[in-house]
Each structure stands twice: as structure tokens, then as C-alpha cells.
Design a protein around this motif. Structure first.
Motif, PDB file in Angstrom:
ATOM      1  N   ILE A  52      -6.572  -1.540  -2.592  1.00 26.89           N
ATOM      2  CA  ILE A  52      -7.095  -2.429  -1.542  1.00 26.89           C
ATOM      3  C   ILE A  52      -7.690  -1.512  -0.484  1.00 26.89           C
ATOM      4  O   ILE A  52      -6.998  -0.636   0.046  1.00 26.89           O
ATOM      5  CB  ILE A  52      -5.983  -3.312  -0.942  1.00 26.89           C
ATOM      6  CG1 ILE A  52      -5.380  -4.216  -2.030  1.00 26.89           C
ATOM      7  CG2 ILE A  52      -6.539  -4.146   0.217  1.00 26.89           C
ATOM      8  CD1 ILE A  52      -4.312  -5.171  -1.542  1.00 26.89           C
TER       9      ILE A  52
ATOM     10  N   GLU B  30      -5.202  -5.787   3.465  1.00 24.47           N
ATOM     11  CA  GLU B  30      -3.903  -6.183   2.922  1.00 24.47           C
ATOM     12  C   GLU B  30      -3.048  -6.844   4.019  1.00 24.47           C
ATOM     13  O   GLU B  30      -3.239  -6.580   5.204  1.00 24.47           O
ATOM     14  CB  GLU B  30      -3.128  -5.006   2.280  1.00 24.47           C
ATOM     15  CG  GLU B  30      -2.988  -3.752   3.091  1.00 24.47           C
ATOM     16  CD  GLU B  30      -4.199  -2.867   2.951  1.00 24.47           C
ATOM     17  OE1 GLU B  30      -5.090  -3.049   3.802  1.00 24.47           O
ATOM     18  OE2 GLU B  30      -4.263  -2.020   2.060  1.00 24.47           O
ATOM     19  N   HIS B  31      -2.154  -7.665   3.633  1.00 27.52           N
ATOM     20  CA  HIS B  31      -1.267  -8.478   4.480  1.00 27.52           C
ATOM     21  C   HIS B  31      -2.011  -9.580   5.225  1.00 27.52           C
ATOM     22  O   HIS B  31      -1.634 -10.742   5.122  1.00 27.52           O
ATOM     23  CB  HIS B  31      -0.456  -7.620   5.465  1.00 27.52           C
ATOM     24  CG  HIS B  31       0.642  -6.889   4.754  1.00 27.52           C
ATOM     25  ND1 HIS B  31       1.725  -7.543   4.206  1.00 27.52           N
ATOM     26  CD2 HIS B  31       0.782  -5.579   4.448  1.00 27.52           C
ATOM     27  CE1 HIS B  31       2.504  -6.647   3.609  1.00 27.52           C
ATOM     28  NE2 HIS B  31       1.956  -5.450   3.735  1.00 27.52           N
TER      29      HIS B  31
ATOM     30  N   VAL C 147      -4.722 -10.777   4.458  1.00 31.83           N
ATOM     31  CA  VAL C 147      -5.280 -11.638   3.414  1.00 31.83           C
ATOM     32  C   VAL C 147      -4.328 -12.802   3.087  1.00 31.83           C
ATOM     33  O   VAL C 147      -4.766 -13.906   2.754  1.00 31.83           O
ATOM     34  CB  VAL C 147      -5.613 -10.804   2.144  1.00 31.83           C
ATOM     35  CG1 VAL C 147      -4.386 -10.282   1.449  1.00 31.83           C
ATOM     36  CG2 VAL C 147      -6.462 -11.596   1.158  1.00 31.83           C
TER      37      VAL C 147
ATOM     38  N   GLY D 246      -2.318  -1.407   0.103  1.00 35.66           N
ATOM     39  CA  GLY D 246      -1.331  -2.302  -0.518  1.00 35.66           C
ATOM     40  C   GLY D 246      -0.233  -2.684   0.468  1.00 35.66           C
ATOM     41  O   GLY D 246      -0.454  -2.707   1.677  1.00 35.66           O
ATOM     42  N   ALA D 247       0.936  -2.948  -0.071  1.00 33.07           N
ATOM     43  CA  ALA D 247       2.011  -3.536   0.737  1.00 33.07           C
ATOM     44  C   ALA D 247       2.519  -2.625   1.846  1.00 33.07           C
ATOM     45  O   ALA D 247       2.942  -3.076   2.907  1.00 33.07           O
ATOM     46  CB  ALA D 247       3.160  -3.942  -0.178  1.00 33.07           C
TER      47      ALA D 247
HETATM   48  C1  MEV Z   1      -0.149  -6.156  -1.927  1.00 33.30           C
HETATM   49  O1  MEV Z   1      -0.803  -5.276  -2.871  1.00 33.30           O
HETATM   50  C2  MEV Z   1      -1.131  -6.856  -1.067  1.00 33.30           C
HETATM   51  C3  MEV Z   1      -0.527  -7.755   0.002  1.00 33.30           C
HETATM   52  O2  MEV Z   1      -1.603  -8.189   0.832  1.00 33.30           O
HETATM   53  C4  MEV Z   1       0.164  -8.946  -0.619  1.00 33.30           C
HETATM   54  C5  MEV Z   1      -0.766  -9.967  -1.241  1.00 33.30           C
HETATM   55  O3  MEV Z   1      -1.960  -9.995  -0.952  1.00 33.30           O
HETATM   56  O4  MEV Z   1      -0.256 -10.774  -2.057  1.00 33.30           O
HETATM   57  C6  MEV Z   1       0.460  -7.017   0.855  1.00 33.30           C
END
Ligand code: MEV
Length: 315
Positions: free
Chosen positions: A12, A16-17, A19, A272-273
């Protein structure tokens, strides 16, 4: 009869988050791949060999009884055998260059390459059909997948995604390197997402301001990507990182890694997370070597990648 397919991992780039709360995110594939070879064999065994272990089970077992992370491959093989009512076994060999469980899309790449290699033993599936099969297979391990990762792994390149409008391909082909460094801290996406939800509930106003800021940032990034403006993109990565710090998904180690990356890259952020997993840093030929050496000197596992514009490949 033999069928081969490979699919790339992903990162990503931005969003992220946020989203999860309706903001747009930007994802891209990386040139690290999973390759799957499927072969019809005599008998009724589905036999999977991979670098994380093997699984040998006869066809027609209930999928809920299978606890292995290789379950999506079994699901796909069994589905095809049932659909075509064939008296065959299938051997599946999986080779992966993508580090596991650190947010780089290794399981989605497995599902996409697996869906392609296995289904094409039976008929000439289209990319769209393969993607549908891959998402179905991924749901056997992540019930709530949005399908974002499988989509980008299938089509390759850069994509934007938001909950309301789904996916669309971004037709820019920026020419940069991403250095991916692994914190080696394991994280559970589910629990990090839950912590962000709690942050949001305690700080509603602040969080909605951050969502507006992130949306503006993403709109700027879409222009910068078109112009291959690495300086601008790097600045926005650092800005995005500050938003991620604010919502509490960073930690000491990730901060140290980002500080290190900042010394010679255009910019860096968590991908990511968070709370572990990987960071990405933006580079080109002028600073790539220096960056990698800086990370290696401090004993971080890291590698450089470029965007993969191929996506799923069958051969
Ligand atoms: C995880 O790779 C991405 C997050 O935005 C969670 C999601 O979009 O489901 C943290």
C-alpha cells in the motif's frame, strides 16, 4: 498435463487505515512473485508442496476441517475436480519470493497464481474468472477480505481503491524503486485496525480532520505519480507517516527505521497495518545503493523492488 502461473506481491503506497473509513488508498504490485505449477496426477490426492510445508489430502474433504495455511490451494483444486467431475489428483508446487505475513500480499499472490494454474488445467479461464476464484480462495483464510490485494495482484501496476467506488487502475508508469525493510515485528492486522477504531471513537473530530487531510494528500499524490515527481512523492510519504503516527500505529523500531530511511531516500512510511511489518522508502538510481547499505549495516532485512506492470502471468 501441466499449467504454470505467477503473480506479484503488493504494497500500500498511501491511505492504509483511512481507507477503512472511506478515504481512497493507492496500492501497487512489486516485482517479487509467487510461482505455482499445477499438474494432473493419477489417483485422488491433492498434494501441495511449498517452502512453508506440504499438504497431502485426498479430494472431497470438507474445507472446514483443513487447518493448514495452504488451504486456499486445496479449495481451488477440489473445486475444479468437483466442477468438471474428473477422476484425477492434482500436484501443486508453490515457490515464493515474497516474505510471508508482513503485509506484502504473499497470500493474495498465492491465491491468484494458484487460481490461474489450477483452473487452467481444466479450461481457458479469463483474468476476470481467475480473480473471482482467487478471492473465493482467499476467503477460506480471511473471511473479510475486501479483495483489494487479489485485484492488484491480478492486474498489476498501480490502483486506487475506495470502499464506495471500488478499484480503478491508475495509468501512470512512474519509474522509481521502493526499498522494503522488515521490522520483523509480527502484527495482527485485525487488532491494529481495532485499535485505530478505538482511537477514532475517542477522537472523532481529530480523526475526521485526518481523513480530510489524507484525502487531500492522495489527490496530490495522483498528480505527482503522473509526473514521476519523486521529491513531491517522498514529502507526501513523510506527511502520510505523520498521520499514521497520530493514529497510533507506529512504534519505536518503525520510527528508527523511517529516520534511517530519511537520511538518503526521498521519503519513507509504514506500509499496511503497521505496529510491525514493513516500511517502504522511495529511491532512484542516485540513492538506491546508499540506502540499502545503510539498512544492511544495521542488520535490517531489506530489498529493493520496482512496480510490476505485468500482474498475473500464465505460461
Ligand atoms: C492492511 O493491509 C490495510 C488496512 O488499511 C486494513 C484494510 O484496509 O482492511 C490497515
Amino acid at each position: 498435463m501441466k499449467s504454470n502461473a505467477s503473480a506479484p506481491g503488493k504494497v500500500i503506497l498511501f491511505g492504509e487505515h483511512f481507507v477503512v473509513y472511506g478515504v481512497k488508498a493507492i496500492l501497487c504490485t512489486i516485482n517479487k512473485r509467487v510461482t505455482v505449477t499445477a499438474t494432473k496426477i493419477q489417483g485422488n490426492m491433492i498434494s501441495i508442496k511449498s517452502n512453508i510445508g506440504n499438504l497431502n489430502i485426498k479430494s472431497n474433504e470438507s474445507i472446514t476441517e483443513i487447518k493448514s495455511p495452504l488451504k486456499p490451494f486445496y479449495f481451488l483444486a477440489n473445486k475444479m475436480i468437483e466442477k468438471f467431475n474428473e477422476n484425477t489428483g492434482i500436484e501443486i508446487i508453490v515457490k515464493s519470493e515474497i516474505p510471508l505475513g508482513v503485509g506484502l500480499g504473499s497470500s493474495s499472490a498465492c491465491c491468484v497464481a494458484g487460481a490461474a494454474a489450477i483452473s487452467r488445467l481444466f479450461y481457458n479461464t479469463t483474468k476476470k474468472e481467475i480473480l473471482e476464484l482467487a478471492i473465493e480462495a482467499e476467503k477460506t483464510i480471511f473471511q473479510n477480505t475486501s479483495g483489494a490485494d487479489c485485484t492488484v495482484c491480478t492486474y498489476g501496476g498501480i490502483m486506487e481503491y475506495d470502499k464506495k467506488n471500488g478499484f480503478s487502475k491508475i495509468n501512470s508508469e512512474p519509474n522509481f524503486y521502493l526499498i522494503i525493510a522488515n521490522s520483523k515485528i509480527e502484527h495482527s492486522t485485525e487488532s491494529v485496525v481495532e485499535n485505530v477504531k478505538q482511537f477514532k471513537e475517542k477522537n472523532e473530530e481529530k480523526f475526521s480532520r485526518l481523513c480530510i487531510d489524507e484525502s487531500e494528500l492522495i489527490n496530490n499524490v495522483l498528480i505527482l505519480l503522473k509526473n514521476n515527481d519523486l521529491v513531491g512523492l517522498g514529502k507526501n510519504m513523510l506527511k502520510n507517516q505523520q498521520y499514521l503516527e497520530t493514529i497510533g500505529i507506529s512504534n519505536e523500531k518503525l520510527r528508527l527505521m523511517i529516520e534511517l530511511a530519511q537520511k538518503s531516500s526521498y521519503g519513507a512510511k509504514i506500509t499496511g497495518a503497521g505496529a510491525g511489518g514493513c516500511i517502504i522508502a522511495l529511491a532512484d538510481e542516485s540513492n538506491l545503493e546508499i540506502m540499502i547499505n545503510q539498512f544492511k549495516k544495521k542488520n535490517y532485512e531489506c530489498f529493493s523492488t520496482k512496480i510490476d506492470f505485468v500482474g498475473l502471468d500464465t505460461f
